[in-house]
Design a protein around this motif. Sequence first.
Motif, short mmCIF file in Angstrom:
data_model
loop_
_atom_site.label_atom_id
_atom_site.label_comp_id
_atom_site.label_asym_id
_atom_site.label_seq_id
_atom_site.Cartn_x
_atom_site.Cartn_y
_atom_site.Cartn_z
N LYS A 267 0.84 -1.20 0.00
CA LYS A 267 0.00 0.00 0.00
C LYS A 267 0.87 1.25 0.00
O LYS A 267 1.96 1.27 0.58
N THR A 268 0.38 2.31 -0.65
CA THR A 268 1.00 3.63 -0.54
C THR A 268 0.23 4.41 0.51
O THR A 268 -0.98 4.60 0.38
N ILE A 269 0.93 4.84 1.56
CA ILE A 269 0.26 5.47 2.70
C ILE A 269 0.46 6.97 2.63
O ILE A 269 1.59 7.46 2.65
N LEU A 270 -0.64 7.71 2.54
CA LEU A 270 -0.61 9.17 2.49
C LEU A 270 -1.13 9.69 3.83
O LEU A 270 -2.26 9.38 4.23
N ILE A 271 -0.30 10.50 4.50
CA ILE A 271 -0.61 10.92 5.86
C ILE A 271 -0.83 12.43 5.91
O ILE A 271 0.03 13.21 5.50
N ALA A 272 -2.00 12.83 6.41
CA ALA A 272 -2.31 14.25 6.63
C ALA A 272 -2.73 14.39 8.09
O ALA A 272 -3.90 14.24 8.43
N LEU A 273 -1.75 14.67 8.95
CA LEU A 273 -1.99 14.61 10.38
C LEU A 273 -1.10 15.58 11.16
O LEU A 273 -0.68 15.27 12.28
#
Length: 348
Positions: A267-273
């Motif tokens: 999986k490609t994990i995109l983090i907006a946090l």
Amino acid sequence: MEENREETVGAVERLETENAALRQEIEELKISFQTLCTTLNEVVKVVSRMNEDVADNTHNNAVLYNRLRNLPYEVRDTRFEDRYGIPKIMSLEDTIDEIVLHKKSIARFGDGEFGIMFGVSRWRFQREDEKLAVRLREVVQSDEENLLIGLNDFYGDLSHRTEADADGIRSYIVKARSQHMSLLRKDRLYAHACISRTGSWEKIKNQKRIWEGKDCVFIEGDKTRMGVGNDLFDNAKSIQRILCPSESAFDVYDAILEEAVKLPKDKTILIALGPTASVLAYDLARAGYHAIDIGHADLAYEWFLKSGSAQKAAVHHKYNNEYPEGYLVEDIHDEAYEAQVIADLSGR
């Protein structure tokens, strides 16, 4: 005779090499001089305004002070790099190439992250947290082969910025530069943090390469709602979501990381946090995941759709910390969005 001829040819080649180096140095000096002239012209404008309007003297004095203090860093003379300590930052295009072509993860550091590391909370969505500060210092000073450390390109020349943006940056960096440089290395090549910012169709097209054809998992605040109501991620193969608290997400960091490492590593994990994303990208990269601290990519796209530029605007159904009262978010009812949620740690 042949020996003399070889010596002559060698001498000519050395002279040609020296001439090329001198020409390069002259071109660099021309650029430095042009930048110096531009900045001094701006200083003259400020002084002129001071004379025209005495009431604005306090503001203009501060602007003038910051411009003069920051001037050496804006004059792009490579001979002074060691003296003035300007971090080396790759281009935005090269940064995205590293992410896409070499599957590098990235943790990004801006004023918010540096603020947390030095005991200052600059944004509502993350309170001061010493444990988070310690982890951020660990990440920014790390040297993982598969992890890029992204910085904002505001340490040196600011001629690519608007006058208002440049003065805002000077006001910040004049005070914070020594803090930043206490954690950064002069011998390191950093990535460009602005993979999260757009402002043109060309930049958006390049940005979308990051998730093109990928099975993606968004780890985001429960009011972030990346891609909801727009087509930014329409070229992703699939999207799943892990929802986290919109504010002070680091409070439940262990639970977030525990949920994230359940994911398949393809999986490609995109983090907006917020600042938590920098730590999470680091921990996931070390665990073998492709993790992207993507930040405000979706908000920047929303702003672009509204204004045709990078100008910030209201986005009422998404948490928008860079707009007045952007923490007041409208409810939505979106079945496709809800169907993508595989875990909810937000406590909503």
